[in-house]
Design a protein around this motif. Sequence first.
Motif, PDB file in Angstrom:
ATOM      1  N   GLY A 188      52.444  -8.004   0.546  1.00 24.75           N
ATOM      2  CA  GLY A 188      51.587  -8.088  -0.638  1.00 24.75           C
ATOM      3  C   GLY A 188      52.379  -7.962  -1.927  1.00 24.75           C
ATOM      4  N   LEU A 206      55.218 -11.437  -1.691  1.00 22.11           N
ATOM      5  CA  LEU A 206      54.774 -12.833  -1.663  1.00 22.11           C
ATOM      6  C   LEU A 206      54.159 -13.291  -2.983  1.00 22.11           C
ATOM      7  CD1 LEU A 206      53.199 -13.132   1.901  1.00 22.11           C
ATOM      8  CD2 LEU A 206      55.549 -13.457   1.189  1.00 22.11           C
ATOM      9  N   ALA A 207      53.707 -12.359  -3.832  1.00 21.30           N
ATOM     10  CA  ALA A 207      53.086 -12.761  -5.097  1.00 21.30           C
ATOM     11  C   ALA A 207      54.115 -13.034  -6.178  1.00 21.30           C
ATOM     12  CB  ALA A 207      52.116 -11.673  -5.562  1.00 21.30           C
ATOM     13  N   SER A 244      51.871 -19.181   3.326  1.00 17.71           N
ATOM     14  CA  SER A 244      50.427 -19.448   3.238  1.00 17.71           C
ATOM     15  C   SER A 244      49.692 -18.847   4.429  1.00 17.71           C
ATOM     16  CB  SER A 244      50.171 -20.956   3.174  1.00 17.71           C
ATOM     17  OG  SER A 244      50.817 -21.517   2.050  1.00 17.71           O
ATOM     18  N   TRP A 300      49.414 -15.074   3.937  1.00 15.15           N
ATOM     19  CA  TRP A 300      48.352 -14.680   3.004  1.00 15.15           C
ATOM     20  C   TRP A 300      46.997 -14.661   3.719  1.00 15.15           C
ATOM     21  CZ3 TRP A 300      48.541 -11.804  -0.867  1.00 15.15           C
ATOM     22  CH2 TRP A 300      49.566 -11.868  -1.823  1.00 15.15           C
ATOM     23  N   SER A 342      46.704  -5.800  -2.055  1.00 17.40           N
ATOM     24  CA  SER A 342      47.604  -6.958  -2.038  1.00 17.40           C
ATOM     25  C   SER A 342      46.912  -8.209  -2.572  1.00 17.40           C
ATOM     26  CB  SER A 342      48.112  -7.211  -0.614  1.00 17.40           C
ATOM     27  OG  SER A 342      48.813  -6.092  -0.143  1.00 17.40           O
ATOM     28  N   VAL A 343      45.658  -8.397  -2.170  1.00 18.99           N
ATOM     29  CA  VAL A 343      44.916  -9.567  -2.652  1.00 18.99           C
ATOM     30  C   VAL A 343      44.662  -9.439  -4.158  1.00 18.99           C
ATOM     31  CG1 VAL A 343      42.718 -10.794  -2.488  1.00 18.99           C
ATOM     32  CG2 VAL A 343      43.865 -10.020  -0.418  1.00 18.99           C
ATOM     33  N   LEU A 371      47.734 -10.451  -6.028  1.00 22.79           N
ATOM     34  CA  LEU A 371      47.895 -11.909  -6.105  1.00 22.79           C
ATOM     35  C   LEU A 371      47.033 -12.486  -7.229  1.00 22.79           C
ATOM     36  CD1 LEU A 371      48.817 -14.681  -4.937  1.00 22.79           C
ATOM     37  CD2 LEU A 371      46.830 -14.580  -3.437  1.00 22.79           C
ATOM     38  N   ARG A 410      50.995 -21.163  -6.327  1.00 19.34           N
ATOM     39  CA  ARG A 410      50.283 -19.891  -6.467  1.00 19.34           C
ATOM     40  C   ARG A 410      48.777 -20.137  -6.589  1.00 19.34           C
ATOM     41  NH1 ARG A 410      53.160 -17.195 -10.298  1.00 19.34           N
ATOM     42  NH2 ARG A 410      54.118 -15.626  -9.002  1.00 19.34           N
ATOM     43  N   TRP A 435      47.223 -20.564  -3.188  1.00 16.49           N
ATOM     44  CA  TRP A 435      46.998 -19.288  -2.489  1.00 16.49           C
ATOM     45  C   TRP A 435      45.771 -18.581  -3.065  1.00 16.49           C
ATOM     46  CZ3 TRP A 435      52.794 -17.512  -3.135  1.00 16.49           C
ATOM     47  CH2 TRP A 435      53.594 -18.271  -2.288  1.00 16.49           C
ATOM     48  N   MET A 476      42.235 -17.563  -1.112  1.00 18.96           N
ATOM     49  CA  MET A 476      41.779 -16.175  -0.995  1.00 18.96           C
ATOM     50  C   MET A 476      40.400 -15.993  -1.637  1.00 18.96           C
ATOM     51  SD  MET A 476      44.034 -14.821   0.814  1.00 18.96           S
ATOM     52  CE  MET A 476      43.170 -13.303   0.880  1.00 18.96           C
TER      53      MET A 476
END
Length: 1164
Positions: free
Chosen positions: A140, A143-144, A163, A166, A187-188, A191, A218, A221, A225
């Motif tokens: 988390g 990856l962002a 991907s 995520w 984590s979400v 992002l 980005r 993603w 989400m």
Amino acid sequence: MDILFAQIQADLRSNDALRQSGALLSALQQSAAGRDISIIAKSAVEEIVAAPASAVCKKLAFDLIRSTRLTADLWDSVSTGIRNDFHFPDPDVVAAAVSILAAIPSYSLAKLITDSNAEISACFDSPSDNLRFSITETLGCVLARDDLVTLCENNVNLLDKVSAWWARIGQNMLDKSDTVSKVAFESVGRLFQELDSKRMSRLAGDKLVDSENSLAIRSNWVSSMVDFVWKKRSTLMARSLILPVESFRATVFPLVYAVKAVASGGLEVIRKISKGSKVNGTVVDSNAEKLVGVSDLVTHLAPFLASSLEPALIFDVGINMLYLADVPGGKPEWASQSIIAILTLWDRQEFASARESIVRAVVTNLHLLDLHMQVSLFKRLLLMVRNLRAESDRMHALACICRTALCVDLFAKESVRRGQKPLAGTDIASLFEDPSVKDDLHNVTSKSLFREELVATLVESCFQLSLPLPEQKNSGMESRVIGALAYGTGYGALNWTETALEVVEVCRPCVKWDCDGRTYAVDCYLKLLVRLCHIYDTRGGVKRVKDGASQDQILNETRLQNLQRDLVKDLREVSTSRICARLLWAISEHINLEGLDPLLADDPEDPLNIIVSNIHKVLFNADASTDTTNRPQDVQSALLCAQRLGSRHARAGQLLIKELEEFRTSTLADSVNKHQCRMILQRIKYISNRPESRWVGASEARGDYPFSHHKLTVQFYDASAAQDRKLEGLVHKAILELWRPDPSELTLLLTKGIDSASLKVPPTARTLTGSSDPCYIEAYHLADAGDGRITLHLKVLNLTELELNRVDVRVGLSGSLYFMDGSPLAVRQLRNLVSQDPVLCSVTVGVSQFERCGFWVQVLYYPFFGSGTVGDYDGDYSEEDPQIMRLKRSLRPELGEPVILRCQPYKIPLTELLLPHKISPVEFFRLWPSLPAIVEYTGTYIYEGSGFKATAAQQYGSSPFLSGLKSLYSKPFHRVCSHIIRTVAGFQLCYAAKTWHGGFLGMMIFGASEVSRNVDLGDETTTMMCKFVVRASDASITKQIESDPQGWLDDLTDGGVEYMPEDEVKVAATERLRISMERIALLKAAQPKKTLKTEDKAEDEESDEDEDDEEKEKKKKKGEEDDKPKGPSTLSKLTAEEAEHRALQAAVLQEWHVLCKDRSMKVG
């Protein structure tokens, strides 16, 4: 200390987990004390990280690694240890190995993730809660980040893997473990935040310049989400309710962001950026479904506003509910619930340090409430704002409150016009209902700055109302404000004046204030008053219905006339002469003298008598100190008032003649004032004797208020003036940020498309190696002024036919550059360089000050690395080279001897460390003389064509006249103004900039053409001599420029201008002067019949403001004798002076003829 370190290393080498953990704890303690533990870190990497050890030891070793610097070789060992730990049977050891992924440098992260992707994916399916928590938290964070997005841009396989990860992080929000679920929500949320703020990327030191693809990646993603959260929103809300209450906070933002994105249409925009042709997301058909989703989430969050005992949770829930209240169809109750809950935190002791956040949250969202709630909050908010410590927060809050008050007032008035019932307390006076604020307003000698801030902000907000409203192309927080203002003004040009009239009525007591010499608030007030008087033409009295005036206009003009009479009475109570002179100007310019009753001419209460007595008071005020008065300026304004009053009214003229005669003969008038009085008296007497010959335009009201600081001819630099300038800067900044905010990069992209300027094209790369070198290296840099960082991007290409198993790129620094971790140099280890296959790497550094700086790159490649035998390879450098000898002694035998390639230094242009500084010409010229550091030098360039033809082509944009300076357009300078002198082919350019660290730099360039010696022979090139004058706020800035003038010129003009040393300039000037003197001597020696006719130049100054496309031409005809006369003429019998005069006339007429012809052609 050496004994302690030796003991720690011995413990690390033992196989006893207890001794190892104790040694690591001791090492961490030494690191916290500030000691260098790099030698222990090396042992920890070799004995703990790269070898089997317990989970506790692994975690402690990774903490130790984070607290110190590692070399590239040690990072290589860490990566190997992590790969081995992924296969370790104990999940806690794997969890510890996973946690260090966030600290791995970005240049080696991609390879590690690519090699270990199967093991990383397997961690998500582990039965161990600890391992699932660790992988979710670490990925988390990683990856962002920008650096990973950039790696994905260049690696499709890696993009697919990330991907998929995520998607797994999203599913972990529903994990059975509370800790895993909480960290997945976090984590979400990270992002989602990263799409706008890039906070994680900044913390990691990897903020890069966006490209179109990285933004699309980005966005892809984020959209996936958002789809997932919207689809599973009910389940996610239920999962969040069974989390421990202290973990609930983490679940709020992801849910709110996703629901808001769907409900407000933001998801479609994000999808558009992601350019995904296949969209698997849910298509929401109806607005009803969107609104139900929002309403469900509000119902889910609302109980926590009332029942929670944790202030941070109340604040988070309140802020996010305000965010939801802004969606189409949102209810004011949602906002009012949140704001009431947030305001309850004001008196909570544990939340006292966050009072600025409370006020900012409330005032930013005031427009979401209904009118009654807004009005009821004004009094409380003003008291809260008054107690804020930070000036910027106070100003922002005041700007929001004043804008909302104007909105409410306009909205209520328009509602009444449309037949609705009037609402109580919606007028501007409601801002001043609180007894303490009202007392402050009416108190003469209050020491409070708050009242000045309030009046200044309110008046400046009125001026913003008079400007066109900004366009809103997409819905958002501002759309409701713009809508309310548009409704209130009815899109009418002058509807704002009713509210402004109320402001000047309410704030009238400010003219009596004694502010210790500060005048900014009163200046703002009087400027608005003068503007309104000019718009309504108060000189002509109240208009009548038969003249076409509406009832509203008649009412407003009557109120304004009454206000003027009240202000005339207030003149007696004005405490300082400085304010008295300003108020005199504002009243006397616009008062209706024709409407005065002639029968009251002898009454001391008559407005004209009061004005004249106050002019007398200003003129004869001899004993005031400089803190309370600026006598030269006050006398000037009083004399101008007298001139204008006496010119337009007979009785005023008679009264003022007496005053001016008395002043002229007094000892208080200096010679300038006496001459001025004589001129004014002549004018008044002439008009009184010949009223029919009076030219009305001479004394016409202009609506100008000449006391703003940048218009003053006389100004004392005292403490109060400095406070005024500071307050003005704070108010203007807050107002502009609120009313005319700079759009974010994302907004620019949405409104302007992919061609937006925020997507910067990487600059042209520079080659650092020679043509015959075995490795080709090119580099370019990207600068980020916001974070004060520069990133050098290198491309390394193996030109040999061999595969190089290992290549080290070393980067050293010079000047003000420094590495974030404090290391002296950076090493990038590249493995397995295939022939002709480019490899990319980058280095990010900080900049400490404005100074010449550069990167120094060395490439070491090992032909025999990994071959098992060390060859006797002799490089190009002699055995005596000390660097080679040191390397030979220090290298491990399996590396072999390196070949060292020294590259050209990569110098950073000084201009990269500057930012354009917007400033008006008048302020620039006011500031220019006060800048202490100065440097001057001369440069030359050659352009094609004669001077006159080149300058004449300026208006068509195709002139070669400024060809040497064309690169300046792309440099970080704000072009303040430019003056082109056409007939002598000269110019003056003014530029303003600020360094990254706040220093001011102003630059003027004066140019003059060297007229060609061979005009008759058709010489088509002309030399331009440029004088560069640079002034700065700090001597260290000019010192850097002075140290290398040619380098500075190259940075400015990309090599277009050549530096000319001062001695050469003086020699050339002396030579020109000698030739000129010889010719003048010949001219004087000649008989009048054989005079020399000089070729003259007329200066015609054309002043171009770059911000406008109009041509504003100001003619200044001057004669300037040229030092290249023509041969003797036998046709003329004129003297030299007559010939010069006629030539001057001819040149000006010819120039005028050309200008008119050009303009007619342009119009035609």
